[in-house]
Design a protein around this motif. Structure first.
Motif, PDB file in Angstrom:
ATOM      1  N   HIS A 259      -8.690 -25.834 -78.639  1.00  0.00           N
ATOM      2  CA  HIS A 259      -7.996 -24.570 -78.393  1.00  0.00           C
ATOM      3  C   HIS A 259      -8.421 -23.502 -79.400  1.00  0.00           C
ATOM      4  CE1 HIS A 259      -4.805 -21.680 -77.609  1.00  0.00           C
ATOM      5  NE2 HIS A 259      -4.543 -21.685 -78.910  1.00  0.00           N
ATOM      6  N   GLU A 260      -8.574 -23.891 -80.666  1.00  0.00           N
ATOM      7  CA  GLU A 260      -8.927 -22.918 -81.698  1.00  0.00           C
ATOM      8  C   GLU A 260     -10.291 -22.291 -81.424  1.00  0.00           C
ATOM      9  OE1 GLU A 260      -8.824 -22.521 -86.583  1.00  0.00           O
ATOM     10  OE2 GLU A 260      -8.809 -24.504 -85.643  1.00  0.00           O
ATOM     11  N   HIS A 262     -11.697 -21.857 -78.461  1.00  0.00           N
ATOM     12  CA  HIS A 262     -11.571 -20.928 -77.333  1.00  0.00           C
ATOM     13  C   HIS A 262     -10.795 -19.671 -77.721  1.00  0.00           C
ATOM     14  CE1 HIS A 262     -13.508 -23.443 -74.368  1.00  0.00           C
ATOM     15  NE2 HIS A 262     -12.807 -24.479 -74.801  1.00  0.00           N
ATOM     16  N   GLU A 263      -9.866 -19.799 -78.661  1.00  0.00           N
ATOM     17  CA  GLU A 263      -9.123 -18.627 -79.109  1.00  0.00           C
ATOM     18  C   GLU A 263     -10.029 -17.679 -79.887  1.00  0.00           C
ATOM     19  OE1 GLU A 263      -6.059 -15.909 -79.699  1.00  0.00           O
ATOM     20  OE2 GLU A 263      -6.383 -17.509 -78.223  1.00  0.00           O
ATOM     21  N   ARG A 266     -12.147 -15.955 -77.373  1.00  0.00           N
ATOM     22  CA  ARG A 266     -11.388 -14.927 -76.649  1.00  0.00           C
ATOM     23  C   ARG A 266     -11.280 -13.648 -77.475  1.00  0.00           C
ATOM     24  NH1 ARG A 266      -6.916 -12.431 -76.692  1.00  0.00           N
ATOM     25  NH2 ARG A 266      -6.171 -13.558 -78.529  1.00  0.00           N
TER      26      ARG A 266
END
Length: 277
Positions: A259-260, A262-263, A266
Motif C-alpha cells: 500500500h505504501e 502505491h500511495e 499516487r
C-alpha cells in the motif's frame, strides 16, 4: 572507495565538504538559438546528501537532463551556484568525482566486458582523481554481482541490450566516483529486464555508498529506487515537489505490491498532473 556490506550505506555527516554531497542554489538556464530563447531551468534549489539516491521525475522537456548536466559540469548555468563536495562542477569533473551512466550503454566495441568495465579507471591515476578507484578484486566482485562473470571475455555485440547495460552500470561504479549521474539508463529496455536492472542498481549502490542522481520518466521506478523523488514541472524547468520515500531498505520486488508503494505513486502522479503545463 571501499565497498560497504550489502544493505548498508555510509552515515557520514551531511556537510558540503562530503565528496558525495551536491548543493544547488538558484540555478537558472536559458538556451538561445537563432534568436529564440528557451528557459530550461528556473530558480532550482536542491541539496543531495552524501550517499543519497535522488530521482528527477518529470515530463519530457522539463529540464531533468539539463539539470543533470549542470551538476556534472557539462552545461554552465546562467545564474546560481552548484557545488559537489564543496567544489565547482568543472573542478569536480576534472577530478573525476562523477561517474556517468547514459541512456545508451556506449561501450567500447572492440573491448571485452572485462576491459570495458575497467576502461575509465585505467585512464586515471588515483593521485589525479582525488579519490580511490575500486580495486581489481572489488570490480571483480561487482561483475559477479550483476551476473557477468561468465561473459568477461565477450564483446558488446555478443551481449543483449540488458547485459550491455549491466556492463555500463558496473563501469559507472568502478571508478569509485563519489557521485553517479544516470540519465534514463533503462529507458530502452523491455519492462522485465528494466525491473531486474533496478534491483541490480540498488545492490551496487547499497554496497558502494555512492550518491546517485537518477533521471526517469517512470513513477514506479522512482519510488522503488529513491530516498527522495524530485518532481520537475514543465518548462521552464523548476522543482514542483519533493516526495520522501518511506519504504524500508533494502528494497524488494514484493514492495511494489505494498500500500505504501502505491500511495507514494499516487502522490507523485498527482504532482505530475498538477504541474504538467
Amino acid at each position: 572507495m571501499p565497498l560497504l556490506p550489502t544493505g548498508r550505506r555510509s552515515d557520514a555527516p551531511d556537510e558540503l565538504s562530503d565528496q558525495r554531497s551536491v548543493a544547488i542554489s538558484g540555478v537558472h538556464k536559458v538556451f538561445r538559438s537563432r534568436g529564440t530563447a528557451v528557459e530550461a531551468l528556473r530558480s532550482v534549489d536542491l541539496h543531495i546528501r552524501g550517499g543519497e539516491f535522488v530521482s528527477l521525475l518529470g515530463p519530457s522537456g522539463c529540464g531533468k537532463s539539463t539539470l543533470l548536466r549542470v551538476i556534472g559540469g557539462l552545461v554552465e548555468p546562467d545564474a546560481g551556484i552548484v557545488t559537489v563536495g564543496g567544489l565547482t562542477p568543472n573542478t569536480a569533473r576534472r577530478m573525476k568525482r562523477f561517474g556517468l551512466v547514459p541512456q545508451a550503454s556506449s561501450l567500447v566495441p572492440w573491448a571485452t566486458v572485462d576491459k570495458n568495465v575497467r576502461f575509465l579507471s585505467s585512464l586515471e591515476s588515483r593521485r589525479d582523481v582525488g579519490h580511490s578507484a575500486l580495486s581489481d578484486d572489488e570490480i571483480d566482485d561487482l561483475i559477479d554481482t550483476v551476473g557477468l562473470s561468465k561473459f568477461r571475455n565477450s564483446y558488446p555485440h555478443e551481449l543483449s541490450g540488458g547485459m550491455q547495460q549491466r556492463v555500463s552500470l558496473v563501469r559507472g561504479f568502478a571508478l569509485g566516483a563519489p557521485v553517479l549521474l544516470m540519465d534514463e539508463p533503462f529507458a530502452a529496455l523491455d519492462e522485465i529486464t528494466r525491473s531486474d536492472m533496478r534491483y541490480l542498481l540498488l545492490e551496487l549502490w547499497e554496497r558502494t555508498g555512492t550518491s546517485v542522481v537518477f533521471v526517469t520518466h517512470s513513477i514506479s521506478e522512482s519510488v522503488i529506487l529513491s530516498d527522495r523523488v524530485v518532481v520537475m514541472a514543465a518548462r521552464p524547468g523548476r522543482i514542483a515537489a519533493v516526495e520522501e520515500i518511506g519504504l524500508p531498505r533494502p528494497r524488494t520486488p514484493e514492495m511494489e505490491d505494498a500500500h505504501e508503494f502505491h500511495e507514494h505513486a499516487r502522490v507523485l502522479r498527482t504532482h505530475l498532473k498538477e504541474h504538467h503545463s
